[in-house]
Enzyme design. Structure first.
Site, PDB file in Angstrom:
ATOM      1  N   HIS A 482       0.804  -1.410  -0.202  1.00  0.00           N
ATOM      2  CA  HIS A 482       0.060   0.061  -0.039  1.00  0.00           C
ATOM      3  C   HIS A 482       0.958   1.345  -0.150  1.00  0.00           C
ATOM      4  O   HIS A 482       2.207   1.223   0.422  1.00  0.00           O
ATOM      5  CB  HIS A 482      -0.897  -0.040   1.223  1.00  0.00           C
ATOM      6  CG  HIS A 482      -0.063   0.276   2.454  1.00  0.00           C
ATOM      7  ND1 HIS A 482       0.421  -0.767   3.116  1.00  0.00           N
ATOM      8  CD2 HIS A 482       0.146   1.299   3.139  1.00  0.00           C
ATOM      9  CE1 HIS A 482       0.853  -0.210   4.273  1.00  0.00           C
ATOM     10  NE2 HIS A 482       0.828   1.005   4.303  1.00  0.00           N
ATOM     11  N   HIS A 559       5.370   6.708  -0.392  1.00  0.00           N
ATOM     12  CA  HIS A 559       6.186   5.599  -0.318  1.00  0.00           C
ATOM     13  C   HIS A 559       5.385   4.332  -0.363  1.00  0.00           C
ATOM     14  O   HIS A 559       4.216   4.372   0.236  1.00  0.00           O
ATOM     15  CB  HIS A 559       7.174   5.540   0.951  1.00  0.00           C
ATOM     16  CG  HIS A 559       7.844   6.718   1.189  1.00  0.00           C
ATOM     17  ND1 HIS A 559       9.414   6.281   0.901  1.00  0.00           N
ATOM     18  CD2 HIS A 559       8.076   7.964   1.380  1.00  0.00           C
ATOM     19  CE1 HIS A 559      10.073   7.474   1.162  1.00  0.00           C
ATOM     20  NE2 HIS A 559       9.331   8.554   1.424  1.00  0.00           N
TER      21      HIS A 559
END
Length: 622
Positions: A482, A559
């Site tokens: 994710h 990220h």
């Protein structure tokens, strides 16, 4: 009912005597020496001192003129001894019965005089002091004339922050007591310097480091600080407030880990928070403040923690006024570390120095008003001032309520853990009239929420193979692939869920995400990750909308974490190379974000087993 013999009576009488007398009585006989220095008796003496309703002592650092003929000043440590009830006559103000100065003797090894020492905190008669420039730390019990200079902490990095040493050493220290093993602990928090203006235009802030000194072992050791970070933010302890029961408290703030230096909306600090340290399990915890301290309701600032009627309480001041409020932490509260109930509002003529009784406060003003340099006692009930016959002209006067004790800082009455059961007597100072703070302020309320961008199933499967290869060699929990779009959301559950649902009418379409490079960080949740290109208009729109919906000014730098953990610099380099071996083209991977999900997260649970998906919706392909 327990029967008392002659020895019990002697012990009871001795346990209410002042420390100076007890130190003399150690010479009476070997039996008395053994009794007075025993951990059990020391605990009983502390208990009696803490429950002495006839008198109260306040330790204060103050600045005074050396004499009436010069403007030269000196700084003193002073004990203010108050009698709460004189000759059976109740007074609305306690009577200042005496003032006692004390000095740190030079044999402790301190290189500079008293005027550079700062009061960090107090616990069970032991005072923690720090030298402002060198950072030397002293534990002392002035009641029995014991002083100990601590060895330097070997674990924390030297900081090259562009700020004064005073900020570095004063703000990172805390002091408290672990009742489980009768250990006194000093906590030192180091603030590594940020990486400023990286080539791609970001400031990167690294998580704090921490070490604990234990008096019983006379040594420091590094401790975990992963509970001081989330996926996207860091908690920074700023100013130590107090020790209460088994917790140390700092006033602090939460800030983004990475910020675009060219973002005009740059908001380095997200919110003020309270940061706690459990002296038993040695974990940090964060608590949000009352709503009145945050936008859009914000009308209080400058919070200060205190003990109010045997509860943790928060003092706040209204903007542009000398009007104050006190909030008390509820035993059972909200989802983000506790719920607050406003207890009382009042006005003061100047800022308070210390609340040393529930209805009485010491005031010290230095701003040039008619009260400048004076110290007053102020009764909240009667709203009356009483001028005390002492002065202080400091701009940062500090004070703590002090309890007389015979606790040795030189190891004279160390309790072995196997003897811990001896403290379960009727008087034990380590038994609380209300539950320990951690029972209701930490265990039940540790969750925050995060919005995740989920890759397509085929890409998630590919990334999971890389994750598994890294875990096999370096360990760590299993992560669902994710991108954290918004992290550390702290609000009421229904409000948070409604805001997430409203995103479905704004962020509708699937969008592309492109990997720029594989990066490693010193933070736990970004140990090894894929840095996502933030210049994409589609991604920037989705990230910006999500951030704004949850009242964040700045977008999160995207990220996709491949590994959670703490690795050495050498291990991080090896892990970065391992990623390219496992998937040689992953550093240029481009993929579609197909879903947004809302997760309930306990960041102290580094196993991730309690992390829970609350809601999710698919994004449409165009």
């Amino acid at each position: 009912m327990r029967e008392f013999n002659g020895e019990d009576v002697v012990e009871q009488i001795l346990s209410i005597l002042p420390p100076k007398t007890l130190m003399r009585f150690k010479c009476v006989s070997q039996r008395w020496y053994a009794l007075i220095t025993s951990p059990r008796f020391v605990a009983k003496h502390i208990y009696n001192s803490m429950h002495n309703n006839l008198s109260t002592s306040v330790l204060m650092k103050r600045e005074v003129h050396k004499d009436t003929n010069t403007d030269e000043t000196e700084e003193l440590f002073s004990f203010l001894h108050f009698r709460n009830d004189v000759d059976g006559v109740h007074d609305e103000h306690s009577v200042l019965s005496s003032i006692q100065e004390f000095h740190i003797p030079f044999p402790t090894g301190v290189k500079t005089p008293n005027d550079s020492l700062i009061i960090i905190g107090h616990c069970n008669g032991v005072i923690c002091l720090a030298q402002a420039v060198s950072g030397e730390v002293i534990l002392c019990n002035p009641a029995i004339h014991e002083y100990k200079l601590l060895p330097p902490s070997p674990h924390l990095p030297d900081s090259d922050w562009p700020c004064s040493p005073l900020f570095r050493f004063r703000d990172g220290l805390g002091f408290g007591h672990d009742p489980n093993f009768n250990e006194y602990k000093v906590i030192n928090i180091g603030f590594p310097a940020p990486e400023l203006s990286t080539p791609d235009g970001f400031n990167i802030y690294n998580p704090p480091k921490a070490a604990v000194y234990t008096l019983g072992t006379d040594s420091w050791r590094e401790i975990r600080t992963d509970s001081l970070e989330t996926e996207t933010t860091i908690l920074w302890p700023e100013q130590f407030q107090m020790h209460f029961k088994d917790m140390c408290f700092w006033w602090g703030h939460e800030q983004h880990k990475e910020l675009d230096v060219y973002d005009s909306r740059k908001e380095e600090f997200i919110r003020d928070v309270i940061i706690m340290f459990d002296t038993g399990d040695e974990l940090f915890h964060g608590i949000i403040l009352p709503d009145e301290f945050y936008y859009p309701l914000k009308n209080y600032f400058g919070g200060h923690l205190l003990v109010w009627k045997d509860s943790v309480a928060l003092l706040g001041r209204q903007f542009r006024e000398l009007s104050f409020g006190i909030w008390v932490m509820d035993e059972f509260g909200g989802p983000n570390g506790g719920a607050w109930t406003k207890y009382v509002s009042f006005e003061l003529p100047v800022d308070p120095l210390i609340f040393w009784k529930s209805e009485e406060v010491l005031l010290n003003d230095y701003n040039g008003t008619k009260y400048s340099g004076l110290i007053f006692s102020y009764n909240l009930g009667t709203k009356k001032l009483k001028n005390l016959p002492i002065q202080s002209k400091r701009t940062d006067s500090t004070a703590v309520v002090h309890v007389n004790s015979i606790v040795s800082v030189l190891g004279g009455n160390k309790l072995n853990s196997k003897d811990n059961s001896t403290l379960n007597a009727d008087f034990s100072v380590f038994k609380y009239s209300s539950p320990p703070v951690s029972h209701y302020m930490v265990d039940k309320k540790t969750y925050s929420y995060s919005v995740w961008a989920i890759p397509s199933d085929d890409v998630s499967l590919r990334i999971k193979k890389v994750m598994k290869g890294l875990r096999t060699e370096f360990g760590g929990p299993e992560i669902d692939p994710h991108i954290a779009v918004v992290g550390s959301i702290c609000m009421k559950y229904e409000d948070m869920l409604n805001k997430f649902r409203s995103l479905q009418s704004i962020v509708i379409s699937s969008y592309k995400a492109k990997v720029n490079q594989v990066v490693t960080r010193s933070s736990y949740f970004q140990c090894v990750s894929l840095l996502i290109d933030s210049s994409s208009e589609e991604l920037s729109f989705a990230t910006g909308v999500c951030a704004a919906e949850f009242n964040f000014w700045n977008d999160v730098r995207p990220h996709l974490s491949l590994l959670y953990g703490y690795l050495t610099e050498e291990e991080r380099k090896k892990a970065e190379e391992k990623v390219c071996i496992l998937d040689e083209s992953i550093s240029s991977l481009s993929f579609s974000v197909t879903r947004l999900a809302l997760y309930k997260i306990d960041y102290k649970d580094i196993s991730l087993k309690s992390w829970q998906k609350i809601a999710e919706y698919p994004l449409q392909f165009e």
